[in-house]
Write a protein that holds these residues in place. Structure first.
Motif, PDB file in Angstrom:
ATOM      1  N   ALA A   1       1.763  12.391  -7.736  1.00 33.68           N
ATOM      2  CA  ALA A   1       2.527  13.153  -6.768  1.00 33.68           C
ATOM      3  C   ALA A   1       3.666  12.861  -6.468  1.00 33.68           C
ATOM      4  O   ALA A   1       4.572  13.745  -6.220  1.00 33.68           O
ATOM      5  CB  ALA A   1       1.886  12.558  -5.413  1.00 33.68           C
ATOM      6  N   THR A   2       4.490  11.964  -7.151  1.00 32.19           N
ATOM      7  CA  THR A   2       5.823  11.400  -7.120  1.00 32.19           C
ATOM      8  C   THR A   2       6.535  11.389  -8.358  1.00 32.19           C
ATOM      9  O   THR A   2       7.753  11.368  -8.446  1.00 32.19           O
ATOM     10  CB  THR A   2       6.096  10.403  -6.337  1.00 32.19           C
TER      11      THR A   2
ATOM     12  N   HIS B   1      -3.750   7.714 -23.025  1.00 30.19           N
ATOM     13  CA  HIS B   1      -2.540   8.578 -22.748  1.00 30.19           C
ATOM     14  C   HIS B   1      -2.845   9.479 -21.471  1.00 30.19           C
ATOM     15  O   HIS B   1      -3.909   9.711 -21.070  1.00 30.19           O
ATOM     16  CB  HIS B   1      -2.203   9.394 -24.041  1.00 30.19           C
ATOM     17  N   ILE B   2      -1.721   9.824 -20.937  1.00 33.88           N
ATOM     18  CA  ILE B   2      -1.725  10.775 -19.688  1.00 33.88           C
ATOM     19  C   ILE B   2      -1.096  11.942 -20.066  1.00 33.88           C
ATOM     20  O   ILE B   2       0.039  12.108 -20.748  1.00 33.88           O
ATOM     21  CB  ILE B   2      -1.028  10.014 -18.598  1.00 33.88           C
ATOM     22  N   VAL B   3      -1.848  13.104 -19.590  1.00 29.72           N
ATOM     23  CA  VAL B   3      -1.361  14.353 -19.683  1.00 29.72           C
ATOM     24  C   VAL B   3      -1.421  15.174 -18.603  1.00 29.72           C
ATOM     25  O   VAL B   3      -2.428  15.259 -17.995  1.00 29.72           O
ATOM     26  CB  VAL B   3      -2.065  15.120 -21.094  1.00 29.72           C
ATOM     27  N   ASP B   4      -0.332  15.799 -17.926  1.00 28.60           N
ATOM     28  CA  ASP B   4      -0.371  16.546 -16.889  1.00 28.60           C
ATOM     29  C   ASP B   4      -1.067  15.619 -15.723  1.00 28.60           C
ATOM     30  O   ASP B   4      -1.812  16.030 -14.855  1.00 28.60           O
ATOM     31  CB  ASP B   4      -1.345  17.976 -16.981  1.00 28.60           C
ATOM     32  N   GLY B   5      -0.618  14.268 -15.355  1.00 26.29           N
ATOM     33  CA  GLY B   5      -1.195  13.628 -14.648  1.00 26.29           C
ATOM     34  C   GLY B   5      -2.494  13.128 -14.615  1.00 26.29           C
ATOM     35  O   GLY B   5      -3.008  12.565 -13.562  1.00 26.29           O
ATOM     36  N   LYS B   6      -3.045  13.345 -15.537  1.00 23.92           N
ATOM     37  CA  LYS B   6      -4.328  12.959 -15.795  1.00 23.92           C
ATOM     38  C   LYS B   6      -4.892  12.063 -17.143  1.00 23.92           C
ATOM     39  O   LYS B   6      -3.999  12.346 -18.160  1.00 23.92           O
ATOM     40  CB  LYS B   6      -5.420  14.128 -15.858  1.00 23.92           C
ATOM     41  N   VAL B   7      -5.774  11.009 -17.187  1.00 24.34           N
ATOM     42  CA  VAL B   7      -6.046  10.440 -18.245  1.00 24.34           C
ATOM     43  C   VAL B   7      -6.690  11.497 -19.284  1.00 24.34           C
ATOM     44  O   VAL B   7      -7.500  12.099 -19.237  1.00 24.34           O
ATOM     45  CB  VAL B   7      -7.219   9.642 -18.073  1.00 24.34           C
TER      46      VAL B   7
ATOM     47  N   LYS C   1      -0.489  -0.641 -15.672  1.00 21.24           N
ATOM     48  CA  LYS C   1       0.897  -0.289 -15.983  1.00 21.24           C
ATOM     49  C   LYS C   1       0.998   1.302 -16.464  1.00 21.24           C
ATOM     50  O   LYS C   1       0.278   1.531 -17.265  1.00 21.24           O
ATOM     51  CB  LYS C   1       1.688  -1.250 -16.862  1.00 21.24           C
ATOM     52  N   ILE C   2       1.886   1.781 -15.880  1.00 21.11           N
ATOM     53  CA  ILE C   2       2.106   3.488 -16.303  1.00 21.11           C
ATOM     54  C   ILE C   2       3.568   3.519 -16.812  1.00 21.11           C
ATOM     55  O   ILE C   2       4.448   3.188 -16.139  1.00 21.11           O
ATOM     56  CB  ILE C   2       1.832   4.280 -14.915  1.00 21.11           C
ATOM     57  N   GLY C   3       3.740   4.209 -17.833  1.00 23.71           N
ATOM     58  CA  GLY C   3       4.746   4.434 -18.739  1.00 23.71           C
ATOM     59  C   GLY C   3       5.265   5.920 -18.263  1.00 23.71           C
ATOM     60  O   GLY C   3       4.419   6.629 -18.687  1.00 23.71           O
ATOM     61  N   PHE C   4       6.630   6.244 -17.872  1.00 23.25           N
ATOM     62  CA  PHE C   4       6.908   7.544 -17.846  1.00 23.25           C
ATOM     63  C   PHE C   4       8.294   7.741 -18.401  1.00 23.25           C
ATOM     64  O   PHE C   4       8.984   6.885 -18.058  1.00 23.25           O
ATOM     65  CB  PHE C   4       6.776   8.160 -16.359  1.00 23.25           C
ATOM     66  N   ARG C   5       8.691   8.768 -18.973  1.00 16.90           N
ATOM     67  CA  ARG C   5       9.962   9.173 -19.470  1.00 16.90           C
ATOM     68  C   ARG C   5      11.116   9.227 -18.371  1.00 16.90           C
ATOM     69  O   ARG C   5      11.021  10.249 -17.617  1.00 16.90           O
ATOM     70  CB  ARG C   5       9.866  10.413 -20.475  1.00 16.90           C
ATOM     71  N   LEU C   6      12.223   8.576 -18.559  1.00 19.62           N
ATOM     72  CA  LEU C   6      13.183   9.009 -17.619  1.00 19.62           C
ATOM     73  C   LEU C   6      13.969  10.188 -18.233  1.00 19.62           C
ATOM     74  O   LEU C   6      14.132  10.217 -19.469  1.00 19.62           O
ATOM     75  CB  LEU C   6      14.261   7.430 -17.486  1.00 19.62           C
TER      76      LEU C   6
ATOM     77  N   ARG D   1       0.692  -1.246  -0.017  1.00 19.02           N
ATOM     78  CA  ARG D   1      -0.052  -0.064   0.017  1.00 19.02           C
ATOM     79  C   ARG D   1       0.794   1.300   0.016  1.00 19.02           C
ATOM     80  O   ARG D   1       1.828   1.430   0.881  1.00 19.02           O
ATOM     81  CB  ARG D   1      -0.955  -0.060   1.234  1.00 19.02           C
ATOM     82  N   LEU D   2       0.674   2.117  -0.981  1.00 15.60           N
ATOM     83  CA  LEU D   2       1.355   3.439  -0.989  1.00 15.60           C
ATOM     84  C   LEU D   2       0.710   4.399   0.150  1.00 15.60           C
ATOM     85  O   LEU D   2      -0.511   4.635   0.382  1.00 15.60           O
ATOM     86  CB  LEU D   2       1.136   4.139  -2.294  1.00 15.60           C
TER      87      LEU D   2
END
Lengths: 69, 69, 69, 69, 69, 69, 69, 69, 69, 69, 69, 69
Positions: free
Chosen positions: G32-33, K48-54, G62-67, D66-67
């Motif tokens: 948030a992080t 796709h996610i933009v600005d932390g939202k779907v 699953k969430i993809g984010f750019r390093l 849990r986060l």
């Protein structure tokens, strides 16, 4: 190590004791005729039921061994 | 044997002891109401963690039993 | 039709004749106790070998039938 | 409980003793740095063979924790 | 909790409104005859098309419920 | 029976007649060199098309046979 | 864009409202992080049942984010 | 062609150069002892990392060859 | 042959006779408009039940045909 | 070696050159922050098309690295 | 109905509103050129996610429609 | 971008050079008749063997392209 070629064998071992033991039995049997065994992968776990109890476990493993060039 | 029809039941057993034991518990419970159980297949293994330790194993099994004609 | 709820049953039928016949046998057996069967899905096809020949086919089917509300 | 968000971690534990023990070792190691571990799922079971015997089991588990919000 | 055994039921619910609603309808129907339902898993989402529009959603769910010992 | 170890062989049989016949042909060929064949599993069904017709079926089967200890 | 490397994170979000909302909650928490989130993939949909109703949906994404290099 | 029976062999080739080369190495090794090889299927691609670089690729292939009747 | 490009089409054929026949019907229909069909793969086998009997088989096939360059 | 615990990381690398190069780029990026990387597994290969040509390959890899105890 | 042949089309619809809406959009677009659409199957849900939202949901559906003979 | 609908096409390209090249060939062929191609996914890699060498690679790709509204 990068020149080696491995072969995979698919065996089903069984045991009245445990699923781990069924995998070990398959490997022990392969040991009689196969050299250079290197790793195994558990593919499937099942078993037979007699009188409402697990009579024996049947575990399918793939065994990888190095081919001699 | 070729005329038989079997039904498959999907149960989740749990155990504080081991994954094998969780499967055995599911079969033991089924034994109370099902006759002619013949085989089982392990579908999924998971469990709960309490205080950083495995509190209990949860194993999903499909149980095959012969229908009486 | 959008209000209906269906239940899926998983059966294994067998036949000495053909894989299709094994599926038909499972459905015929279900017919004895289940009403409103609507469709089936073949999940798995296997069988036993005796004296180097297919002794019987074993076909696992899921059968969908409408629950009566 | 419906507001919680969980993260899944994928670890590979190993053990010379048993497949269950390999899973337990992965969880024990995670315990050192992760709080609020809640459940695990066994993803894959394999191992290495030395001298025709299982030298150690390698079990891949996903661990859910849990986060903290 | 580790002594419990759960059974999984596979149902297909439908709804003209949404995929979530189709799952809810399957659970509502099961509620009429099943006690101790604990969780569900969405297995498959599909539906019928009439006049180029979604006429109803059909969602297959597995429902887990605790067997009374 | 719990002490037996089985090996699985993967063969592709073909037939101009039917998919079942393609599986039977694979088993018949294996019979020439393999003893103690016990069961088979259909893994894949495909085939070639000539002049818009099925020219022959190709069925991949895994065959399990008992190793002699 | 071809030089970018992305990391995938596996989260489970929950919601009493809908399955889509459970996915959105997981993403909101990650926000948030994590910077540079780009896409998500729904891996699994399930939930808990209380009193014969869906108490909350649990959706694994699953969430993809750019390093950042 | 419809009377032929094929056997599938599962090999793991490795290469320091590329994943394609690892598959080619497995086939080259099989060529030493197997006649009538006809096709291959890539099953899995992985490899080892040394000093943060791909030390060698490991590619699992299934190789189909015609059995002589 | 190495310069050819093939397209795969996904069709569902049905038959009151057999599962093989349902696949053949899909191919026969494709033959009306598609040239150069080369192979097919069976993807899924299911069917409808009427009065407790298989009313017709429904077989999903992928058909590969060569594109003309 | 049997006491080690490994963590798996899921990354997506990209390259305008080749699919192998996309995997290498993911590993090179991980090398900046991760010690003790040991192996990788290719999970998925895809890419973007611009003007009818492959603009860049995107390869998802899981990277296993040893956790320090 | 047993003589019909169906074709399956694979589309990806998108929507800023919901995953169900993304599937509906794919079907609405197909409606412009395809007659006799009969059913759909959800294959994959992502976005796709933009600005932390779907930002939008992307749902892959297979659509089955009857071929006219 | 959220209003777009994409279609997926399944092609098999081949090449005597490499697996990447086989995928590129499929895309190049599609380019002759398809506009707005956006991405591809590698589904399957196989090939034919002649004289114990890879004669050509065959790579199945799904190609996504935007439908014009």
């Amino acid at each position: 190590m990068s020149d080696h070629v491995y072969k995979k064998l698919e065996l089903v071992g069984s045991s009245t004791v445990s699923s781990d033991d069924a995998a070990r039995n398959a490997i022990a049997q392969a040991q009689a005729t196969i050299r250079n065994m290197d790793w195994f992968e558990v593919v499937d776990t099942r078993g037979h039921i007699v009188d409402g109890k697990v009579a024996h476990w049947q575990v399918t493993v793939k065994i990888g061994f190095r081919l001699e060039s």
